[in-house]
Motif scaffolding. Structure first.
Motif, short mmCIF file in Angstrom:
data_model
loop_
_atom_site.label_atom_id
_atom_site.label_comp_id
_atom_site.label_asym_id
_atom_site.label_seq_id
_atom_site.Cartn_x
_atom_site.Cartn_y
_atom_site.Cartn_z
N ALA A 147 -15.48 6.55 -29.55
CA ALA A 147 -16.26 5.63 -30.43
C ALA A 147 -17.73 5.36 -29.63
CB ALA A 147 -15.26 5.07 -30.71
N CYS A 148 -17.84 5.16 -28.51
CA CYS A 148 -19.02 4.51 -27.77
C CYS A 148 -19.94 5.52 -28.03
CB CYS A 148 -18.07 3.79 -26.46
SG CYS A 148 -17.64 2.76 -27.34
N ARG A 149 -19.27 7.37 -26.83
CA ARG A 149 -20.19 7.89 -26.62
C ARG A 149 -20.84 8.34 -28.04
NH1 ARG A 149 -16.49 11.17 -24.06
NH2 ARG A 149 -16.59 12.45 -26.32
N GLU A 150 -20.39 8.87 -29.23
CA GLU A 150 -20.69 9.19 -30.83
C GLU A 150 -21.48 8.76 -31.15
OE1 GLU A 150 -20.59 12.58 -32.16
OE2 GLU A 150 -19.32 12.61 -30.76
N CYS A 151 -21.94 6.86 -30.87
CA CYS A 151 -22.38 5.96 -31.63
C CYS A 151 -24.04 5.90 -30.79
CB CYS A 151 -22.02 4.21 -31.39
SG CYS A 151 -20.95 4.21 -32.40
N GLU A 152 -23.54 6.18 -29.03
CA GLU A 152 -25.13 6.37 -28.34
C GLU A 152 -25.67 7.73 -29.14
OE1 GLU A 152 -23.21 5.98 -24.29
OE2 GLU A 152 -22.92 3.90 -24.61
#
Length: 76
Positions: A61-66
Motif C-alpha cells: 500500500a505504501c509503495r502504491e501511494c508513492e
C-alpha cells in the motif's frame, strides 16, 4: 486495520492501510480524504491482491501511494 504515515497529494491526504481479509489474509488499500480530515469519512479503496501478512500488505500500500504520488507530481 493498520495505517501508515499519510501522504499529501495536492489538497488530498492518502493513508496507506492494511486490512484483515478473512481469517488469515490481508488486503492493501488506501484511505483518501479531502483537505479537511475531520469532515466526512474518507473514501476507502482496497487493491485486489491478497497478502499473507499485515506487513506485506502495508508495504504494498505504501509503495502504491508513492507510485501514484510520483505519477501525479510528474503530470503537472
Amino acid at each position: 486495520m493498520r495505517a501508515a504515515t499519510p501522504v499529501s497529494i495536492g489538497e488530498y491526504e492518502a493513508v496507506p492501510i492494511a486490512e484483515v481479509w478473512g481469517d488469515t489474509d490481508w488486503r492493501a488499500g488506501v484511505l483518501l480524504s479531502g483537505s479537511d480530515p475531520r469532515g466526512d469519512r474518507p473514501v476507502k479503496s482496497l487493491y485486489p491482491q491478497v497478502f499473507a501478512s499485515e506487513e506485506e500488505a502495508l508495504h504494498f500500500a505504501c509503495r502504491e501511494c508513492e507510485r501514484q504520488f510520483s505519477a501525479l507530481s510528474g503530470a503537472h
